[in-house]
Design a protein around this motif. Structure first.
Motif, PDB file in Angstrom:
ATOM      1  N   SER A  93       0.737  -1.164   0.114  1.00 43.91           N
ATOM      2  CA  SER A  93       0.100   0.112  -0.074  1.00 43.91           C
ATOM      3  C   SER A  93       0.859   1.257  -0.070  1.00 43.91           C
ATOM      4  CB  SER A  93      -0.772   0.044   1.288  1.00 43.91           C
ATOM      5  OG  SER A  93      -1.840  -1.005   1.082  1.00 43.91           O
ATOM      6  N   THR A  94       0.378   2.224  -0.433  1.00 43.07           N
ATOM      7  CA  THR A  94       0.997   3.500  -0.385  1.00 43.07           C
ATOM      8  C   THR A  94       1.101   4.041   1.146  1.00 43.07           C
ATOM      9  OG1 THR A  94      -0.887   4.918  -0.854  1.00 43.07           O
ATOM     10  CG2 THR A  94       0.429   4.094  -2.865  1.00 43.07           C
ATOM     11  N   PRO A  95       2.008   4.845   1.175  1.00 41.81           N
ATOM     12  CA  PRO A  95       1.906   5.464   2.915  1.00 41.81           C
ATOM     13  C   PRO A  95       0.336   6.002   3.071  1.00 41.81           C
ATOM     14  CG  PRO A  95       4.020   5.908   1.972  1.00 41.81           C
ATOM     15  CD  PRO A  95       3.179   5.558   0.843  1.00 41.81           C
ATOM     16  N   GLU A 118       8.303   5.367  -4.350  1.00 42.02           N
ATOM     17  CA  GLU A 118       7.467   5.497  -5.654  1.00 42.02           C
ATOM     18  C   GLU A 118       6.047   6.062  -5.411  1.00 42.02           C
ATOM     19  OE1 GLU A 118       9.134   4.637  -8.546  1.00 42.02           O
ATOM     20  OE2 GLU A 118      10.721   4.109  -7.437  1.00 42.02           O
ATOM     21  N   ALA A 119       5.792   6.450  -4.258  1.00 37.31           N
ATOM     22  CA  ALA A 119       4.324   6.797  -4.246  1.00 37.31           C
ATOM     23  C   ALA A 119       4.014   8.238  -4.514  1.00 37.31           C
ATOM     24  CB  ALA A 119       4.047   6.779  -2.656  1.00 37.31           C
ATOM     25  N   ASP A 120       3.021   8.686  -4.806  1.00 39.52           N
ATOM     26  CA  ASP A 120       2.792  10.104  -5.144  1.00 39.52           C
ATOM     27  C   ASP A 120       3.021  11.083  -3.989  1.00 39.52           C
ATOM     28  OD1 ASP A 120       1.874   9.426  -7.774  1.00 39.52           O
ATOM     29  OD2 ASP A 120      -0.274   9.305  -7.040  1.00 39.52           O
ATOM     30  N   LYS A 121       2.638  10.505  -2.861  1.00 35.65           N
ATOM     31  CA  LYS A 121       2.835  11.339  -1.607  1.00 35.65           C
ATOM     32  C   LYS A 121       3.954  10.353  -0.862  1.00 35.65           C
ATOM     33  CE  LYS A 121      -1.646  13.392  -1.509  1.00 35.65           C
ATOM     34  NZ  LYS A 121      -3.074  13.464  -0.610  1.00 35.65           N
ATOM     35  N   PRO A 122       5.193  10.508  -1.042  1.00 34.12           N
ATOM     36  CA  PRO A 122       6.188   9.637  -0.577  1.00 34.12           C
ATOM     37  C   PRO A 122       6.357   9.339   1.073  1.00 34.12           C
ATOM     38  CG  PRO A 122       7.307  10.745  -2.285  1.00 34.12           C
ATOM     39  CD  PRO A 122       5.732  11.428  -1.838  1.00 34.12           C
ATOM     40  N   LEU A 123       6.133  10.498   1.682  1.00 32.53           N
ATOM     41  CA  LEU A 123       6.535  10.470   3.200  1.00 32.53           C
ATOM     42  C   LEU A 123       4.930  10.913   3.876  1.00 32.53           C
ATOM     43  CD1 LEU A 123       8.438   9.840   5.588  1.00 32.53           C
ATOM     44  CD2 LEU A 123       9.205  12.247   5.302  1.00 32.53           C
ATOM     45  N   ILE A 124       4.638  10.157   4.732  1.00 37.85           N
ATOM     46  CA  ILE A 124       3.404  10.507   5.421  1.00 37.85           C
ATOM     47  C   ILE A 124       3.611  10.277   7.034  1.00 37.85           C
ATOM     48  CG2 ILE A 124       1.081   9.537   5.986  1.00 37.85           C
ATOM     49  CD1 ILE A 124       1.276  11.073   3.220  1.00 37.85           C
ATOM     50  N   PHE A 133      -0.955  13.213   7.241  1.00 36.76           N
ATOM     51  CA  PHE A 133      -0.378  14.221   6.566  1.00 36.76           C
ATOM     52  C   PHE A 133       0.970  14.007   5.906  1.00 36.76           C
ATOM     53  CE2 PHE A 133       0.945  14.992  10.694  1.00 36.76           C
ATOM     54  CZ  PHE A 133       2.428  15.812  10.386  1.00 36.76           C
ATOM     55  N   PRO A 134       0.979  14.687   4.583  1.00 38.11           N
ATOM     56  CA  PRO A 134       2.372  14.597   3.940  1.00 38.11           C
ATOM     57  C   PRO A 134       3.574  15.411   4.864  1.00 38.11           C
ATOM     58  CG  PRO A 134       1.021  15.866   2.627  1.00 38.11           C
ATOM     59  CD  PRO A 134       0.174  15.323   3.969  1.00 38.11           C
TER      60      PRO A 134
END
Length: 274
Positions: A93-95, A118-124, A133-134
């Protein structure tokens, strides 16, 4: 973990550099960082709860820290917070997707750092005291309160990490990253009383917990034949220092040093994926 310090997109080749201390009761059984067979991840292991405090998979990083909330009721059907980084690293899953799916009401208070290159919002930053939140570009710190709350150990740690970042050239090495990061994580000077946070544990405990590296040896204050309550008999403190570096190619490296009663236990371990 009880202190996460991280530089996000502050270096052209390393989108994430994380350095962290795990503080825990000395009596709680743990295993040092290792490859988890069949899962493709590297992390330490909490032998009581079954999860981990911090780890990496290829292009993925996760870490968790608790929120200090003395006296707060224990949730029903309690889950171990160590399952959060483990489940993220073992999945795909993405973060942000993962953070939205967490059953926050079943955990004690936590902040979790979730990274996928590789995620659109890499760090959550996920948690059950705030919406996910990013994380913005920069150097950040999380201890046992709100993300980037200006606790003395957080501010000292962020300042130290910025200094380390200035000394890193094209690539990280033991001299420009590993050794200075481990030295920063061993800083053991308590904060001045006027700078202490107020989390409900009392001034003496606040001061004992205020250094970056914590060591509370309760054996010194126990009379012979007198048992201290529960896990606290042997004391509490920093059990592991963990460093993780993610390169833009997806290659991840992890270093971890374990501690027992305030002293290094075993060698510095190093792992690489990708």
């Amino acid at each position: 973990m009880c202190l996460l310090l991280f530089a996000y997109r502050c270096h052209c080749d390393y989108p994430l550099l994380l350095i962290a201390n795990r503080d825990e009761y000395y009596a709680r059984p743990s295993a040092p960082a290792a490859l988890w067979e069949g899962l493709g991840l590297v992390a330490g292991r909490d032998l009581q709860g079954g999860g981990t405090w911090a780890g990496m998979a290829r292009g993925r990083v996760a870490a968790v820290t608790n929120i200090r909330e003395p006296g707060r009721a224990v949730p029903e059907d309690l889950l171990s917070r160590g399952e959060i980084p483990l489940d993220f690293l073992a999945g795909n899953s993405t973060p942000y997707q993962f953070a939205l799916g967490l059953q926050g009401q079943r955990y004690r208070g936590f902040n979790a750092l979730l990274f996928d290159l590789e995620a659109d919002k890499p760090l959550i930053c996920a948690g059950n005291r705030h919406a996910p939140f990013p994380i913005p570009i920069g150097v950040h710190g999380i201890s046992n309160g709100a993300p980037d709350a200006p606790w003395p150990k957080v501010e000292r740690g962020k300042k130290g990490l910025r200094r380390i970042m200035r000394g890193i050239g094209d690539t990280i090495t033991e001299d420009n990253f590993v050794r200075p990061a481990l030295a920063l994580l061993r800083h053991s000077q308590p904060a001045p009383e006027a700078e202490l946070p107020h989390t409900g544990v009392g001034p003496a405990r606040e001061r004992a917990l205020s250094p970056i590296f914590v060591h509370i040896d309760n054996r010194k204050s126990s009379s012979p034949g007198t048992a201290a309550p529960d896990n606290d008999q042997a004391g509490y403190g920093t059990r592991a220092s963990t460093l993780i570096a993610v390169r833009k190619t997806g290659r991840c490296q992890l270093w971890e040093q374990s501690f027992a009663q305030g002293e290094p236990e075993g060698p510095l371990r190093h792992f690489a994926l990708g």
